[in-house]
Write an enzyme that holds these catalytic residues in place. Structure first.
Site, short mmCIF file in Angstrom:
data_model
loop_
_atom_site.label_atom_id
_atom_site.label_comp_id
_atom_site.label_asym_id
_atom_site.label_seq_id
_atom_site.Cartn_x
_atom_site.Cartn_y
_atom_site.Cartn_z
N ASP A 235 -19.51 8.10 -48.96
CA ASP A 235 -20.79 8.54 -48.44
C ASP A 235 -21.57 7.38 -47.81
O ASP A 235 -21.63 6.29 -48.37
CB ASP A 235 -21.61 9.16 -49.58
CG ASP A 235 -22.96 9.66 -49.13
OD1 ASP A 235 -23.00 10.71 -48.49
OD2 ASP A 235 -23.96 8.99 -49.42
N GLU B 62 -17.85 8.53 -44.16
CA GLU B 62 -18.96 9.18 -43.49
C GLU B 62 -19.77 8.08 -42.79
O GLU B 62 -20.50 7.34 -43.42
CB GLU B 62 -19.87 9.92 -44.47
CG GLU B 62 -20.99 10.64 -43.75
CD GLU B 62 -22.21 10.89 -44.63
OE1 GLU B 62 -22.88 11.89 -44.40
OE2 GLU B 62 -22.49 10.06 -45.52
#
Length: 599
Positions: free
Chosen positions: A252, A314
């Protein structure tokens, strides 16, 4: 943590109830070639030279919304386990599960209090281990969400860090003195850096009289990745879950790991954002070179384990050159960087998609592309590509078209739970109904991400078979009585069965399984590409009409090295193309899809 700045009205979505389950605009139009080109399934072939993640289909599960088994209105790990057979039947090779770690749930799990435990709302570590074992028994890999940029402010690490300036963990986070004080004595933040979710990225701590940095919510202080102790602790987190049998991580917000040590102000851009702040360029808080050093360290850790574990990043890189850097100079960083350039087109533009597909096919790192058209931070696929279109038949065609692009391109595809049945974005219409803090802060310009996180629609019973609770954490979308797995499973022309056929075709057709990809331009309004079959075997031609008008296609098959042209339709929702003979000139209906075998 990325957020596509796009919202659509939910009123039109509620009108789709009667048509979504039927899904196909043109019933009975699918066709299969008489020639089966059997290729090995992704879970049957897995070598270092040809790893599973090049061919597998990855399915994102938002655990709060997938399946509730204990009646509290929130999905849980046992719920995921109970649906593994469905996931297997869909043809999925790996599940990526959004965070299930202990968390105060300020950002619904992306504010982690303990990286090596399971939040009781989802179950126990034993539940997780059982789920992972059951997934493995079905040849389904488990990918965890790894959130390295920040912790919760309720993390034991941060509690120690903020307790005093001399605490051993003080330097595990980013603390700085005020830039100065206002006339009335209020501390001034060290610089103009802004939180992704609005306002200053610095929060003053009155106890120690310093600011801490948070790129996201105030309750999500950033870790200091320049501290070797932090690096070691976070690498140990990877090892902990690899030892539990997971097969990789989706990382993330990885591009935010480092910030400028000299605290330079970010450049100010014209205008203001949805939170009323000046627009800024995140020049000194995003995508710094040191990020790649850490990605190489993460890759070394997962490469210690067998089975070709995967790293997915990401990072919404601004162009293909920056995206390619995520693979590493020696392909020693991330195997699958999420392509936000493709994901964020947000409109049906054949020229734009054609340009991006060519770029990613020729990326400087020669890395494996990774596509997605929906996740927990974006409006549903159903809505994002049909803005302004009211006709539910046309919306269904567009949804099928985008599913086809996702599942027949060379890229590794990532699906989002519920897209396969045509779930829609169900955005709250009142601020008092909003659960996502982003929507609470940004209302009414920014309504948050609740709309794409509603419970999975399994059947037409109360709460769509998701839960037996009196109230679920988010309400089920109103169209669940017709848009659900049960109804669509028995309808051969449903959206669900369209996805199943595409996944099966991807798995069994040699050209789609491993063939190269050449982007074509038979018509400006049509996105088309050729997937090359092995020597002596058929190739596959894909044509997607991105316009609301019929489009004529004339392929120069000889120039493509083909002698016979289109010999069979493998899948279509245009009945005129479902039967042979297929001529050189093809007319494709509005927003229709055609997948053909060519020789």
């Amino acid at each position: 943590m990325n957020k596509t700045p796009l919202r659509t009205s939910t009123i039109a979505n509620y009108l789709l109830c009667a048509t979504l389950a039927l899904g196909s605009l043109l019933p009975g139009a699918h066709a299969q070639s008489a020639i089966q080109q059997v290729a090995p399934a992704a879970d049957q072939k897995n070598t270092a030279a040809d790893p599973w993640w090049k061919h597998g289909v990855i399915y994102q599960i938002y655990p709060r919304s997938f399946q509730d088994t204990d009646g509290d209105g929130i999905g849980d790990i046992k719920g995921i386990t109970s649906r593994l057979d469905y996931i297997k039947q869909l043809g999925i090779d790996a599940i990526w599960i959004s965070p299930m770690y202990p968390s105060p749930q300020i950002d619904f799990g992306y504010d982690i209090a303990d990286y090596v435990a399971i939040d009781p709302m989802y179950g126990t570590m034993a539940d997780f281990e059982h789920m992972a074992a059951e997934a493995k028994r079905r040849n389904i890999r488990v990918i965890m969400d790894y959130v390295p940029n920040h912790t919760s402010d309720q993390s034991a690490w941060f509690k120690e860090s903020r307790s005093s300036r001399t605490n051993p963990k003080r330097d595990w986070y980013i603390w700085r003195d005020p830039k100065g004080f206002t006339a009335d004595g209020k501390p001034i933040p060290p610089n103009n850096w802004q939180s992704w979710f609005g306002h200053s990225a610095w929060e003053y701590d009155a106890t120690t009289k310093q600011f801490y940095y948070h790129h996201f919510y105030v309750q999500q202080p950033d870790l200091n990745w320049r501290n070797p102790e932090v690096v070691k602790a976070m690498m140990d987190v990877l090892r902990f879950w690899m030892d539990k049998g997971v097969n990789g991580f989706r990382i993330d917000a990885v591009s935010r790991l480092f910030e400028d040590e000299n605290l330079h102000d970010d450049p100010i851009l014209p205008g203001t954002n949805a939170f009323g702040d000046p627009n800024i360029q995140h020049k000194y808080t995003d995508n710094l070179p040191e990020v790649h050093d850490m990605l190489r360290e993460m890759r070394k850790v997962v490469d210690e384990y067998p089975g070709n574990p995967v790293l997915i990043s990401e990072a919404d890189e601004p162009n293909i050159l920056e995206l390619s850097k995520m693979y590493g100079a020696n392909n020693d960083e991330v195997q699958l960087p999420m392509d936000f350039q493709v994901a964020d087109v947000n409109k049906l533009s054949a020229p734009r998609f054609r340009e991006l597909l060519k770029e990613v096919e020729n990326n400087p790192a020669h890395g494996q592309p990774y596509f997605f058209f929906g996740n927990h931070d974006q409006d549903r696929l159903w809505d994002r590509y049909s803005i302004g279109i009211i006709d539910p038949v046309m919306k269904a065609r567009i949804a099928r078209m985008m599913a086809t692009l996702l599942l027949t391109s060379r890229a590794t595809p990532q699906m989002y739970y519920g897209d396969e049945i045509g779930m829609v974005t169900t955005t709250p219409t009142r601020k008092e109904d909003v659960r996502d803090p982003e929507g609470i802060t940004g209302w009414p310009k920014e309504k948050g991400r609740d709309g794409e996180r509603t419970p999975m629609q399994w059947n037409d019973s109360k709460d769509a078979g998701f839960s037996t609770a009196a109230t679920t954490w988010l309400p089920v979308a109103p169209n669940y009585t017709t848009v659900n797995v049960s109804a669509e499973s028995s309808n051969p022309d449903s959206m669900l069965n369209w996805y199943k056929r595409l996944i099966d075709l991807r798995r069994t057709n040699q050209a789609l399984y491993a063939g190269s990809m050449t982007v074509l331009n038979p018509n400006e309004e049509v996105l088309s590409y050729l997937r090359q079959g092995p020597p002596g075997k058929p190739s596959v031609l894909v044509a997607l009409n991105f316009s609301g008008k019929p489009q004529t296609l004339n392929y120069d098959y000889a120039a493509l090295g083909l002698t016979k042209g289109a010999t069979a339709t493998l899948e279509t929702n245009d009945p005129s193309l479902s039967q042979a003979p297929l001529t050189k000139s093809i007319t494709l209906a509005p927003y229709a899809t055609w997948i053909a075998e060519v020789q």
